[in-house]
Write a protein that holds these residues in place. Sequence first.
Motif: not given
Lengths: 589, 507
Positions: A351-353, A355-357
């Motif tokens: 999720d962090l990398f 960027f929530g996409l």
Amino acid sequence: MTKRSHRGGLPRSIVWPLVGLTLAWLALGCQRSTLRPFPLAPPMLEDHDRQHVEAMPEPYFSGLIWDFVDQTFFRSLNRYLTVDATRPSVNVNAWDEVPDSSWFENRLGAFELSEQTLARGACPENLLRAEDGPWIVTAAKPNGANPGFIIRDTEGRGWLLKFDGHEQGERATAADVFGSRIYHAAGFHSPCNIIVEFDPSVLEIADDAEAEDARGRDVPMAQHHVQQVLDAAFVLPDGRLRASASLFLPGIPLGPWRYQGTWREDPNDVIPHEDRRELRGARLLAAWLNHFDAREQNTLAIWYTEEDGTQYVKHYYLDFGDCLGSRWAQDGLSRRFGNAYYFDAAEILLDLFSFGLALRPWDTVTVNEEAHELGYFDVEHFDPVRWKVGYPNPAFVRMQAEDGAWMARIIAAFDHARVRAMLDEARIVDTAFDAEVMRVLMARRRLILEHWLLVRSPLDAPRISADGGTVCLDDLAIQTGVLAPEEVRYTTRFFDGTSWDRPRWSETLTPGAGGQSCIPLLRDMTPRPADVTSAGAPEGYAILDVVLTPHAGATPVPPLRIHLVDDGATFTIVGIERPGDATPPGGGR
Amino acid sequence: MRQRTRATASTRPWCALLVAGLLLAMFGDAPEAAAREPAQAARDVPDYDGRPDAPPTPGERALWIPRVLLAPVWVVNEFVLRRPLEFIVLAAERGDAIQKVRNALTFGSGGRFGLLPTALFDFGVRPSVGLYLWANDLPTDGDRLRVSGAYGGSDWWQFRVRERIALGAGTTPNTPYAGRHVRFEFGYEQRPDHLAFGVGPDLGVAPLAVAYEQKHLYGGTGLEWRFGALDGFALSVEGGRRRFENGDRGIERADVGLAELGDDPQNRGRTAQRLAGAPDGAPIRNTFTDYRYVALDGEAVLDSRSADRTEPGDGARLELGVGVGRGTYLAPQEQAFAARSMFSDPALERTTFAFVRPRIEGGLFWDIDNHGRVLSLTHHMEWIERIGAAPLPYVELPALGGEAPLRGFVAGRFRGDSTLATMLRYTYPVWVSIDAFLFAGAGQAYGERFSGVSLGSMAGTFGFGVRSSTDRDAAFELLVGAGTTRFDAPTFGVESVRILIGATRGF
């Protein structure tokens, strides 16, 4: 003088021989795979791990916090550092099944059990009833997430009473009872959990009763402690209270059993628990019910004494109150149950990398509209392959396809009528809730079967006909409606040792009625030369592969491989395999 | 021969470690397993299928290569970390130490009262540790008492107390910030690691910073009308006293600046002039000193977003605020201190200053998928109007950096009579009650009433971080940010990097 390698370190005189030895060692494994015949013997139906043990093991203390930390961080890291390639389960007999043991007894799936038997579960004839007399309260835990107390009935039996709380109707008690039935029917040892409906006047506080206060201290029990627990009870329309009652297990509690390693103090315990098929396969059972709290604290080892005095350690599953959609105070956590660990570094980093996409299941899950008591227990967000328990479970993470397929064959036996009979034991008052539980359960079961039944052959229960020349099979995928019989085709391949790579005969069949098919083995063919006894297989050794193709154009499911011995008059099944691919038994050359 | 001996000696520890690791990997037992020897021999492992074991495949054999290579790391993880920690944690759990610690840190039914340790590492200023105490429903239902203290060295500490008393209906345990409250607050801060960079936008490519010490005693009260957790009105009055002195020498950029100057007071004075943006020899503007003040602050916040995190985060926010302050530079008894301080200006003693400081902040928030992925654009403006002729204290000037906009810069990096900043921020959830964020923006401190504003004079900032979102009183935050030089700088580039880890201060 020994030359050193270019960058320093080990001398070349050591490095090159080391490399050579390593390559030679690796090359040893490149030998052609050979047939491993089964002996002409009945399969092991019982693992004799209930032998008498002289000394009772010292009870094991399980650290609530440590187990979480250990499994989440240290053991997870160790799995990478030791390049832990999961090997097949150990306790699998010649018929690709798990023998009975102190851990597991074959029940549904192995035998036909009546709905009445399934509904009773582990319970005795005479249950706890309010009308039979006072319930003596001996201990209480009024605080925490699971308030409850311990009572003694008129027969002197101990029961643990637990209540629903105010958030999710009858869910918690229903889950505790239903979960115990499902696990018991699947073959595990579980306690007798029942629903009791009672008037508080049946309760009497014992003189020496103690309660745990908010600070974890034991204090003499007072009426307000009992009342505090009862305040969390679901109140029935007639004013009585509802609770789940769990009968104390027969024997001396030794603390939880672990999902890894063996218990050295138990001489019967010689199979690493994470390599036990039933513990690995239990992941599917937990996924079905969303039993995310399947950790070692919810198990119990009991020092059990048989009627003949034999004493040994027996292994139980406990506490199913989290099943069927338990919600915690942290909504964000509740949304993730089943889809992520409590702390899931992989998911966090993703999720962090990203960027929530990526839209995640916990973003879109909603409280069940038909029955809010079920929380986020649903079908739409259930992934039977990726399902996760609350934190890494050593047995679950080592589950292989064949373990999942094994448990799927058991779950296949949980048809609508049987599940209904077991759910009736939960005595759910809210009919809408009851109907929705049933719907979600059966839909999740189907998702499990659609995947796990087909990762290995769903053909099951091979048996030789009375004339000794035909093998008959059950197709669980057809019997459970996962595959349509009119589309399924079987390709049979018969190897008799003339070559283990080229079948003596092969043909394509359609399924028989009711998902049962029979394949004649006796053919008019040239007898195998007398001097051919490939791969050390005994005289008359043969193998029948049955490859299932779900429908035209579909990838075939790897075969059911039946090992046979032909004594000239009749065939005998000596072993069953469900390999992961269709390579012939000899390796395919 | 000597060489070979050395080689053998250098490889021996590795070989020993590898062998030890392998042996332990193969034969090592967990401590719980080794705890007690069995009284009875274990039964033989049954041959479940009656067949010989399958020989290992080449792939399985090849796995031993990485196993051997990773063995030292495994040894460290297993024997240096895991097993000692297991011993400690299990001992603590057996002794019910966890409950005891919990009992020691929380008390009252339902955890109404509690104490938490805190820590903050904001690289560039001193790290600190502290304690945070909460007391809910004290003295009556809906009231909230918060106390925090932090320690960063014998000359660095903070203490703050706030009591919010609920007035009338509208306040429930589930919406503790909604409704009407009266707030009382007081605190004291003594920190020698504040940084002064100077005033205005023309500080050069890599401006010098001087660390100063602030001693700040304050107290006040206020009224709040909160419609929800996000919006409402507030009116407060605060009084206090600030005094300043030379600060830390341990700050890198200050070290550079001060090291060049040595301890010569005249040189230090010139540095202060440069920081203030004044040419050598000119009167020092906005000097630091010692003063008392009283300030009235009014704020109106209108926020259309829902405070419920399960609801979409779309909306707009408008915050209008104005502060009115009056203070007096202190008096002859501080002469000794003033003489030592490079920041003081004896000529200002006993003069009175006053100001009005309006601020406007507006933002638009777009929840891209209604699942907490929020893109926001906010604009911040603040300026100060002098009342009277006396210069204003440096620290009363609007500032950017730190907790204020332009978070890639350290606190107070930009000060001026006016500040403006525009920030673009993207927030997205990464775990339970933890959000990550990316931000970029530009801003600058300017002269009176935004004189000199231009795009080229602005500095940029960008960065990312994660932040807990459960408790607005005390959030955990990790931030990595950067700040650029002015856009029109001859050598445009990153001027500073800011890294922050810990619990952010404040309530």
